[in-house]
Design a protein around this motif. Structure first.
Motif, mmCIF file in Angstrom:
data_model
loop_
_atom_site.group_PDB
_atom_site.id
_atom_site.type_symbol
_atom_site.label_atom_id
_atom_site.label_comp_id
_atom_site.label_asym_id
_atom_site.label_seq_id
_atom_site.Cartn_x
_atom_site.Cartn_y
_atom_site.Cartn_z
ATOM 1 N N SER A 1 6.055 2.967 0.520
ATOM 2 C CA SER A 1 4.781 1.817 0.797
ATOM 3 C C SER A 1 5.300 0.639 1.772
ATOM 4 O O SER A 1 6.588 0.899 1.795
ATOM 5 C CB SER A 1 4.741 1.367 -0.720
ATOM 6 N N VAL A 2 3.953 0.529 2.572
ATOM 7 C CA VAL A 2 3.711 -0.536 3.516
ATOM 8 C C VAL A 2 3.920 -1.699 3.086
ATOM 9 O O VAL A 2 2.249 -2.087 2.212
ATOM 10 C CB VAL A 2 2.818 -0.246 4.002
ATOM 11 N N LYS B 1 -5.752 -4.280 -0.525
ATOM 12 C CA LYS B 1 -7.408 -3.465 -0.633
ATOM 13 C C LYS B 1 -7.509 -4.346 -2.165
ATOM 14 O O LYS B 1 -8.573 -4.244 -2.457
ATOM 15 C CB LYS B 1 -7.284 -2.376 0.165
ATOM 16 N N TYR B 2 -6.569 -3.889 -2.738
ATOM 17 C CA TYR B 2 -6.901 -4.531 -4.330
ATOM 18 C C TYR B 2 -7.622 -5.924 -4.760
ATOM 19 O O TYR B 2 -7.095 -6.119 -4.226
ATOM 20 C CB TYR B 2 -5.950 -4.343 -5.338
ATOM 21 N N ILE B 3 -8.296 -5.992 -5.083
ATOM 22 C CA ILE B 3 -9.468 -7.374 -5.648
ATOM 23 C C ILE B 3 -8.739 -7.646 -6.998
ATOM 24 O O ILE B 3 -9.209 -7.374 -8.242
ATOM 25 C CB ILE B 3 -10.290 -7.902 -5.357
ATOM 26 N N GLY B 4 -7.883 -8.275 -7.607
ATOM 27 C CA GLY B 4 -6.838 -8.800 -8.415
ATOM 28 C C GLY B 4 -7.431 -9.956 -8.828
ATOM 29 O O GLY B 4 -8.264 -11.124 -8.330
ATOM 30 N N GLY B 5 -7.203 -10.102 -10.417
ATOM 31 C CA GLY B 5 -7.258 -11.756 -11.007
ATOM 32 C C GLY B 5 -8.874 -11.378 -11.150
ATOM 33 O O GLY B 5 -9.114 -10.538 -10.732
ATOM 34 N N ILE C 1 0.872 -0.695 -0.103
ATOM 35 C CA ILE C 1 0.264 -0.097 0.060
ATOM 36 C C ILE C 1 0.763 1.276 0.221
ATOM 37 O O ILE C 1 1.844 1.612 0.750
ATOM 38 C CB ILE C 1 -0.548 0.019 1.616
ATOM 39 N N THR C 2 0.479 1.998 -1.107
ATOM 40 C CA THR C 2 1.588 3.410 -1.252
ATOM 41 C C THR C 2 1.080 4.364 -0.285
ATOM 42 O O THR C 2 0.179 4.171 0.841
ATOM 43 C CB THR C 2 1.663 3.839 -2.919
ATOM 44 N N TYR D 1 -2.561 0.555 -4.290
ATOM 45 C CA TYR D 1 -1.797 -0.728 -3.958
ATOM 46 C C TYR D 1 -0.597 -0.646 -5.154
ATOM 47 O O TYR D 1 -0.697 -0.269 -6.403
ATOM 48 C CB TYR D 1 -3.228 -1.341 -4.726
ATOM 49 N N SER D 2 0.041 -1.320 -4.911
ATOM 50 C CA SER D 2 1.709 -1.941 -6.272
ATOM 51 C C SER D 2 2.021 -2.772 -5.695
ATOM 52 O O SER D 2 1.787 -3.064 -4.563
ATOM 53 C CB SER D 2 2.326 -0.396 -5.227
ATOM 54 N N GLU D 3 1.735 -3.513 -6.608
ATOM 55 C CA GLU D 3 2.980 -4.919 -6.672
ATOM 56 C C GLU D 3 4.972 -4.258 -5.719
ATOM 57 O O GLU D 3 5.611 -5.587 -5.906
ATOM 58 C CB GLU D 3 3.059 -5.345 -7.564
ATOM 59 N N LYS D 4 5.134 -2.921 -6.676
ATOM 60 C CA LYS D 4 6.733 -2.983 -5.727
ATOM 61 C C LYS D 4 6.173 -1.976 -4.674
ATOM 62 O O LYS D 4 5.514 -1.401 -4.502
ATOM 63 C CB LYS D 4 7.348 -2.382 -7.406
ATOM 64 N N HIS D 5 7.848 -2.036 -4.048
ATOM 65 C CA HIS D 5 8.502 -1.861 -2.765
ATOM 66 C C HIS D 5 8.166 -0.133 -3.301
ATOM 67 O O HIS D 5 9.693 0.216 -4.063
ATOM 68 C CB HIS D 5 9.139 -2.234 -1.848
ATOM 69 N N GLU D 6 7.827 1.140 -2.974
ATOM 70 C CA GLU D 6 8.121 2.520 -4.077
ATOM 71 C C GLU D 6 8.172 3.571 -2.303
ATOM 72 O O GLU D 6 7.753 3.314 -1.363
ATOM 73 C CB GLU D 6 6.783 2.822 -4.590
ATOM 74 N N TYR D 7 8.571 4.915 -2.777
ATOM 75 C CA TYR D 7 9.383 5.535 -2.204
ATOM 76 C C TYR D 7 8.613 6.799 -2.769
ATOM 77 O O TYR D 7 8.615 7.674 -4.221
ATOM 78 C CB TYR D 7 10.801 5.302 -1.670
ATOM 79 N N ASP D 8 7.846 7.428 -2.233
ATOM 80 C CA ASP D 8 7.251 8.862 -2.165
ATOM 81 C C ASP D 8 7.967 10.000 -1.710
ATOM 82 O O ASP D 8 8.141 10.571 -0.749
ATOM 83 C CB ASP D 8 6.067 9.458 -1.690
#
Length: 329
Positions: free
Chosen positions: A289-290, A296-300, A269-270, A275-282
């Motif tokens: 991101s944590v 919370k994204y419901i995917g697939g 969670i950014t 939602y993000s699949e990657k570890h990101e820095y704002d």
């Protein structure tokens, strides 16, 4: 010679004490005060007195229990459901009549949205406490309270739903009562159920999600759990095993968007809550991101749109993209 038996008749009177002086009028019983009203009994009739011992509600009502269950159990600060000459009615705490004493039953604990359940000849309906008039004619074996303009009703052990005007929104054919949460109610059709210790158990049920228009959204599942407003976790049997899938429903005026067989994805969670699949820095917020095991994204799954009867329909692509955008926000 046998000892003669003696019969003793003891009459105990209860009094209010005013400034250390006992009131001259004695009662057969005075109960515990609730909301500054003391239930009092005299000659088999029930009334209520204030903290000064003055009678506020006349001692004319039927006495059924040793304690006044109306005040003690329902805890209603405005109304009292009482019985007079064998019939139930409703009064205010000042003694004014709200619902006439002409009913075979009344349920103060189910009063909501100004509508109170009343019964005649073992059939239940609703009276409006603001007008004192019957709003839903007694026609049901059992009823529940109103919520957001709808109430569950039961006929021959089957539950449905009515609106505040008594119109049948959902026909009585379900196993248990249910209220709408958001735009839908979870209903159980078929199967069996029993009360357990502080729980209800349902087995082999055919579960439905039903809209406020009375349409069933059919998913062929054995159990449904609500995980949010218009978001449900569905359980179905596959190869003899219980399998849980997640579907998210978004109510629109004429259709519902569905993500079929989606699953919660592990991810991040950014800092801005996406939602993000990657570890990101704002850089702007200076936050990372944590990681979240259930982001919370419901995917697939596959996106689709159905109408309120469950039939697949086509909508403009730009509308579907708006739906997806709202889910990913």
């Amino acid at each position: 010679m046998a000892k003669a038996e003696k019969n003793f008749e003891v009459v105990k009177k209860y009094y209010f004490r005013k400034k250390g002086v006992l009131e001259t009028q004695g009662y057969d019983w005075i109960g515990e005060a609730h909301f500054e009203l003391y239930p009092v009994e005299l000659d088999g009739k029930l009334g209520f007195a204030d903290s000064n011992g003055e009678i506020v509600i006349p001692i004319i009502y039927d006495r059924e229990l040793h304690v006044n269950d109306t005040v003690l159990w329902t805890g209603n600060r405005e109304y009292l459901d009482l019985k007079k000459n064998g019939l139930y009615g409703l009064i205010k705490h000042d003694g004014s009549i709200v619902v006439d004493f002409c009913w075979g039953g009344i349920r103060l604990d189910k009063l909501s949205e100004d509508l109170i359940p009343v019964a005649i000849d073992k059939k239940w309906g609703f009276v409006n406490v603001k007008t004192g008039k019957t709003q839903v004619e007694p026609a049901y074996d059992e009823v529940e309270f109103f919520k957001d303009g709808f109430a569950p009703v039961c006929i021959k052990d089957k539950w449905g739903m009515i609106d505040v005007n008594g119109n049948m929104i959902i026909k009585p054919k379900y196993l248990l009562d249910s209220h709408f949460v958001g735009d839908f109610a979870i209903m159980f059709e078929g199967g069996s159920w029993h009360y357990g210790y502080n729980c209800r158990e349902i087995s082999d049920s055919n579960c439905k999600i039903v809209s406020k228009k009375g349409y069933e959204i059919v998913f062929d599942c054995s159990w449904i759990d609500r995980t949010g407003i218009n978001i449900f976790t569905l359980t179905r049997e596959e190869d003899g095993k219980k399998v849980k899938t997640v579907k998210q429903l978004i109510a629109f005026p004429d259709y519902i968007a569905v993500i079929n067989d989606g699953e919660y994805l592990k991810g991040y969670i950014t800092a801005r809550g996406k939602y993000s699949e990657k570890h990101e820095y704002d850089e702007e917020l200076k936050k990372w991101s944590v990681y979240h095991t259930h982001a919370k994204y419901i995917g697939g799954g596959t996106w689709s749109v159905i109408d309120y009867s469950g039939k697949p329909i086509e909508i403009p692509d730009h509308e579907l993209q708006e739906v997806k955008k709202s889910l990913l926000a």
